[in-house]
Design a protein around this motif. Structure first.
Motif, PDB file in Angstrom:
ATOM      1  N   ALA A  70       0.912  -1.229   0.021  1.00 33.17           N
ATOM      2  CA  ALA A  70      -0.067   0.096  -0.040  1.00 33.17           C
ATOM      3  C   ALA A  70       0.714   1.274  -0.130  1.00 33.17           C
ATOM      4  O   ALA A  70       0.528   2.098  -0.693  1.00 33.17           O
ATOM      5  N   ILE A  71       1.945   1.202   0.608  1.00 28.69           N
ATOM      6  CA  ILE A  71       2.916   2.429   0.856  1.00 28.69           C
ATOM      7  C   ILE A  71       3.609   2.377  -0.734  1.00 28.69           C
ATOM      8  O   ILE A  71       3.692   3.769  -1.150  1.00 28.69           O
ATOM      9  N   ALA A 117       6.659   4.693   6.488  1.00 28.34           N
ATOM     10  CA  ALA A 117       6.302   3.764   7.831  1.00 28.34           C
ATOM     11  C   ALA A 117       5.144   3.380   7.814  1.00 28.34           C
ATOM     12  O   ALA A 117       4.363   3.629   7.152  1.00 28.34           O
ATOM     13  N   PHE A 118       4.896   2.375   8.707  1.00 30.40           N
ATOM     14  CA  PHE A 118       3.376   1.861   8.959  1.00 30.40           C
ATOM     15  C   PHE A 118       3.014   2.765   9.945  1.00 30.40           C
ATOM     16  O   PHE A 118       3.718   3.378  10.915  1.00 30.40           O
ATOM     17  N   GLU A 119       1.344   3.099  10.077  1.00 28.00           N
ATOM     18  CA  GLU A 119       0.854   3.511  10.813  1.00 28.00           C
ATOM     19  C   GLU A 119       1.269   3.583  12.368  1.00 28.00           C
ATOM     20  O   GLU A 119       1.192   4.525  13.136  1.00 28.00           O
ATOM     21  N   VAL A 120       1.503   2.426  12.735  1.00 26.67           N
ATOM     22  CA  VAL A 120       1.853   2.140  14.231  1.00 26.67           C
ATOM     23  C   VAL A 120       3.131   2.581  14.595  1.00 26.67           C
ATOM     24  O   VAL A 120       3.563   2.851  15.617  1.00 26.67           O
ATOM     25  N   GLN A 121       4.036   3.290  13.423  1.00 27.87           N
ATOM     26  CA  GLN A 121       5.277   3.986  13.637  1.00 27.87           C
ATOM     27  C   GLN A 121       5.022   5.440  13.964  1.00 27.87           C
ATOM     28  O   GLN A 121       5.964   6.229  14.451  1.00 27.87           O
ATOM     29  N   LEU A 122       3.584   5.920  14.002  1.00 31.21           N
ATOM     30  CA  LEU A 122       3.512   7.244  14.013  1.00 31.21           C
ATOM     31  C   LEU A 122       3.031   7.848  15.275  1.00 31.21           C
ATOM     32  O   LEU A 122       2.641   7.431  16.084  1.00 31.21           O
ATOM     33  N   VAL A 123       3.796   9.003  15.649  1.00 32.12           N
ATOM     34  CA  VAL A 123       3.514   9.750  17.204  1.00 32.12           C
ATOM     35  C   VAL A 123       3.130  11.176  16.723  1.00 32.12           C
ATOM     36  O   VAL A 123       3.357  11.787  15.851  1.00 32.12           O
ATOM     37  N   ALA A 124       2.592  11.657  17.729  1.00 31.96           N
ATOM     38  CA  ALA A 124       2.147  13.149  17.684  1.00 31.96           C
ATOM     39  C   ALA A 124       3.430  14.010  17.492  1.00 31.96           C
ATOM     40  O   ALA A 124       3.418  15.083  16.859  1.00 31.96           O
ATOM     41  N   SER A 125       4.399  13.734  18.422  1.00 32.23           N
ATOM     42  CA  SER A 125       5.592  14.817  18.196  1.00 32.23           C
ATOM     43  C   SER A 125       6.706  13.775  18.715  1.00 32.23           C
ATOM     44  O   SER A 125       6.619  12.669  19.355  1.00 32.23           O
ATOM     45  N   LEU A 126       7.926  14.375  18.472  1.00 31.72           N
ATOM     46  CA  LEU A 126       9.263  13.505  18.920  1.00 31.72           C
ATOM     47  C   LEU A 126      10.021  14.561  19.693  1.00 31.72           C
ATOM     48  O   LEU A 126      10.262  15.813  19.301  1.00 31.72           O
ATOM     49  N   PRO A 127      10.792  13.997  20.474  1.00 31.41           N
ATOM     50  CA  PRO A 127      11.866  14.636  21.053  1.00 31.41           C
ATOM     51  C   PRO A 127      12.877  15.020  20.032  1.00 31.41           C
ATOM     52  O   PRO A 127      13.294  14.319  19.196  1.00 31.41           O
ATOM     53  N   ARG A 128      13.238  16.150  19.908  1.00 26.55           N
ATOM     54  CA  ARG A 128      14.357  16.895  18.915  1.00 26.55           C
ATOM     55  C   ARG A 128      15.697  17.223  19.412  1.00 26.55           C
ATOM     56  O   ARG A 128      15.647  17.940  20.384  1.00 26.55           O
ATOM     57  N   ALA A 157      -1.901   4.216   5.087  1.00 26.28           N
ATOM     58  CA  ALA A 157      -3.111   5.009   5.007  1.00 26.28           C
ATOM     59  C   ALA A 157      -3.000   6.364   4.657  1.00 26.28           C
ATOM     60  O   ALA A 157      -4.167   7.038   4.225  1.00 26.28           O
ATOM     61  N   ARG A 158      -1.877   6.971   4.423  1.00 23.90           N
ATOM     62  CA  ARG A 158      -1.901   8.546   4.071  1.00 23.90           C
ATOM     63  C   ARG A 158      -0.538   8.996   3.682  1.00 23.90           C
ATOM     64  O   ARG A 158       0.560   8.203   3.843  1.00 23.90           O
ATOM     65  N   ALA A 159      -0.621  10.038   2.912  1.00 23.70           N
ATOM     66  CA  ALA A 159       0.559  10.658   2.479  1.00 23.70           C
ATOM     67  C   ALA A 159       0.684  12.154   3.087  1.00 23.70           C
ATOM     68  O   ALA A 159      -0.502  12.764   2.790  1.00 23.70           O
ATOM     69  N   LEU A 160       1.521  12.603   3.837  1.00 22.02           N
ATOM     70  CA  LEU A 160       1.717  13.827   4.313  1.00 22.02           C
ATOM     71  C   LEU A 160       2.859  14.671   3.727  1.00 22.02           C
ATOM     72  O   LEU A 160       3.892  14.086   3.403  1.00 22.02           O
TER      73      LEU A 160
END
Length: 200
Positions: free
Chosen positions: A38-39, A165-176, A190-193
């Protein structure tokens, strides 16, 4: 950086890395294969990749998104594909034109071009498909911890950066941290951003 005995960005990254790797590991082989397919279909929505003549891919390590189908799509439309290879004593990667069947086991565990595959000029790469452990919905990534892609991407500012990435790898924000490389796009099953790297 710490404040009042709080955790550092590095500590936060390590904890999140463990959590997301465990999530990804719970996907079945069939789910990963279906998600990777799908990706590959959805990645064609990203104009910078769709129009790229030379794309830097990666060979998947463990449970990462399989980029094999993405490579076949690029080659099928007349594009070229290069794969990363670690360089002794250097934090940066080099990319080499190489057929997937020619990849060999590298010192970092991933399959990479053989030692006799000639390296290409990083300035010739139009788009880099970037692996990662976790990705944020605002266009940042958390890698495996070695900093190889961050250092390499800094040396190739012209190339578009597309995370997969797979959706399970997505988070709202990351420490940078200052050296972390931002993305231009992120594609899941599921999506392209799309993001504006310049505004961050």
């Amino acid at each position: 950086m710490t404040s009042g005995g709080g955790t550092t960005a590095g500590d936060a990254k390590r904890a999140l890395r463990s959590e997301v790797l465990a999530r990804r590991a719970r996907l079945t082989q069939a789910e990963r294969a279906e998600g990777s397919h799908a990706i590959a279909e959805r990645v064609e929505q990203v104009a910078t990749l769709r129009h790229a003549r030379l794309v830097a891919l990666y060979a998947p390590l463990g449970t990462e998104v399989d980029t094999g189908e993405i490579g076949r799509l690029i080659l099928g439309r007349g594009g070229k594909v290069a794969y990363p290879r670690s360089v002794n004593g250097d934090r940066r990667l080099e990319f080499c034109l190489c057929a997937p069947a020619e990849l060999v086991q590298g010192p970092l565990g991933a399959r990479e071009p053989p030692p006799d595959a000639p390296a290409i000029d990083l300035a010739d790469v139009d788009c880099v498909v970037v692996p990662g452990v976790a990705f944020s919905v605002d266009g940042h990534r958390l890698g495996r911890g070695g900093g190889y892609y961050d250092a390499t991407l800094e040396a190739m500012p012209r190339a578009a950066r597309v995370g997969v990435a797979f959706e399970v790898q997505l988070v709202a924000s990351l420490p940078r941290e200052p050296h972390d490389a931002a993305l231009d796009a992120l594609v899941t099953e599921a999506r392209a951003l799309a993001f504006s790297r310049e505004s961050r």
